[in-house]
Design a protein around this motif. Structure first.
Motif, PDB file in Angstrom:
ATOM      1  N   ALA A  77       1.151  -1.311  -0.076  1.00 40.58           N
ATOM      2  CA  ALA A  77       0.027   0.219  -0.212  1.00 40.58           C
ATOM      3  C   ALA A  77       0.955   1.542  -0.293  1.00 40.58           C
ATOM      4  O   ALA A  77       0.798   2.684  -0.606  1.00 40.58           O
ATOM      5  N   VAL A  78       1.744   1.145   0.385  1.00 42.79           N
ATOM      6  CA  VAL A  78       2.901   1.949   1.117  1.00 42.79           C
ATOM      7  C   VAL A  78       3.689   2.526  -1.176  1.00 42.79           C
ATOM      8  O   VAL A  78       3.755   3.856  -1.337  1.00 42.79           O
ATOM      9  N   ARG A  79       4.058   1.392  -1.258  1.00 39.90           N
ATOM     10  CA  ARG A  79       4.308   1.490  -2.352  1.00 39.90           C
ATOM     11  C   ARG A  79       3.537   2.214  -3.520  1.00 39.90           C
ATOM     12  O   ARG A  79       4.183   3.124  -4.345  1.00 39.90           O
ATOM     13  N   GLY A  80       2.359   1.973  -3.442  1.00 51.31           N
ATOM     14  CA  GLY A  80       1.407   1.986  -4.365  1.00 51.31           C
ATOM     15  C   GLY A  80       1.022   3.330  -4.612  1.00 51.31           C
ATOM     16  O   GLY A  80       0.422   4.106  -5.064  1.00 51.31           O
ATOM     17  N   PHE A  81       0.979   3.785  -2.887  1.00 51.77           N
ATOM     18  CA  PHE A  81       0.806   5.710  -2.707  1.00 51.77           C
ATOM     19  C   PHE A  81       1.543   6.524  -2.744  1.00 51.77           C
ATOM     20  O   PHE A  81       1.580   7.675  -4.099  1.00 51.77           O
ATOM     21  N   ARG A  88      -4.453  -0.939  12.898  1.00 49.87           N
ATOM     22  CA  ARG A  88      -5.913  -0.734  12.688  1.00 49.87           C
ATOM     23  C   ARG A  88      -6.363   0.924  13.177  1.00 49.87           C
ATOM     24  O   ARG A  88      -6.303   1.195  14.699  1.00 49.87           O
ATOM     25  N   PRO A  89      -6.371   2.434  12.104  1.00 50.58           N
ATOM     26  CA  PRO A  89      -7.169   3.516  12.598  1.00 50.58           C
ATOM     27  C   PRO A  89      -7.980   3.892  13.102  1.00 50.58           C
ATOM     28  O   PRO A  89      -9.339   2.962  12.983  1.00 50.58           O
ATOM     29  N   VAL A  92      -2.573   4.342   8.459  1.00 47.74           N
ATOM     30  CA  VAL A  92      -2.590   2.658   7.832  1.00 47.74           C
ATOM     31  C   VAL A  92      -1.103   3.519   7.343  1.00 47.74           C
ATOM     32  O   VAL A  92      -0.749   1.921   6.717  1.00 47.74           O
ATOM     33  N   LEU A  93      -0.578   3.809   6.724  1.00 44.71           N
ATOM     34  CA  LEU A  93       0.718   4.191   5.691  1.00 44.71           C
ATOM     35  C   LEU A  93       1.628   4.292   6.746  1.00 44.71           C
ATOM     36  O   LEU A  93       2.498   3.486   6.843  1.00 44.71           O
ATOM     37  N   ALA A  94       1.337   4.910   8.151  1.00 44.31           N
ATOM     38  CA  ALA A  94       2.305   4.521   8.818  1.00 44.31           C
ATOM     39  C   ALA A  94       2.292   3.400   9.664  1.00 44.31           C
ATOM     40  O   ALA A  94       3.405   2.765   9.945  1.00 44.31           O
TER      41      ALA A  94
END
Length: 195
Positions: free
Chosen positions: A14-18, A116-117, A128-130
């Motif tokens: 998800a981080v890579r995609g973001f 989970r946020p 989520v990213l953190a």
């Protein structure tokens, strides 16, 4: 050249995609404006349908993306990330809490844990990213998330090489371009110093 390569493991994908929403090589940005960002985040399941975004929230997303790319670029060079990028990441993540969620699978298998946020919207996206970065650092996978060393690309990729020495998203694409450019530069410099 933007070779997606192998996906990063777990939540790190998800981080890579973001970060790769900003395709520098092709001049496209999935988070260019509020509408585009809302559409992309909704499609990724990070944003609730019908929820609006402010310009200030969009700016925070851009700042987070830049900080993550700078930290991944440091991984490419085997260096510590720039203090400014780490501080930016920490400042953005600090106000957005996440909590541990334990899950037991039906049947067999180990219990799993995730962060989970606590909130939706921008706070949820940042949390989520953190949490994904936190998990990757703990698992030792963070240093394998790298930014292509071609300054015209900077695409994030997951380095699965045994020696963790990959520097380009694609050896055939960006690797060849950068090596050819460096070779030509060396040739020009040596021609200029010839007796």
């Amino acid at each position: 050249m933007n070779d997606p390569g192998n996906p990063a493991p777990g939540a790190l994908e998800a981080v890579r995609g973001f970060v790769d929403t900003h395709d520098i090589y092709n001049g496209r940005d999935e988070l260019a404006d509020v509408e585009a960002a809302t559409e992309w985040l909704t499609a990724e399941g990070l944003w609730g349908k019908g929820r609006s975004m402010t310009g200030r929230e969009l700016s925070a997303l851009h700042e987070l993306r830049d900080a993550l790319r700078a930290m991944a670029a440091a991984n490419t060079l085997g260096e510590q990330p720039p203090r400014a990028a780490v501080d930016s990441f920490n400042d953005l993540a600090a106000p957005h809490a996440a909590s541990v969620r334990l899950d037991v699978r039906n049947g067999s298998g180990p219990m799993t844990a995730s962060l989970r946020p606590h909130e939706e919207g921008i706070g949820g996206v940042v949390a989520v990213l953190a949490a994904a970065v936190h998990e990757a650092v703990l698992l030792g996978t963070w240093t394998r998330l790298k930014s292509c060393d071609n300054p015209e690309c900077r695409w994030l990729f997951y380095d699965e090489s045994r020696n963790r020495a990959a520097r380009w998203c694609s050896m055939r694409g960006c690797g060849s371009i950068v090596k050819a450019r460096r070779y030509r530069d060396r040739q020009r410099r040596s021609a200029g110093h010839a007796p």
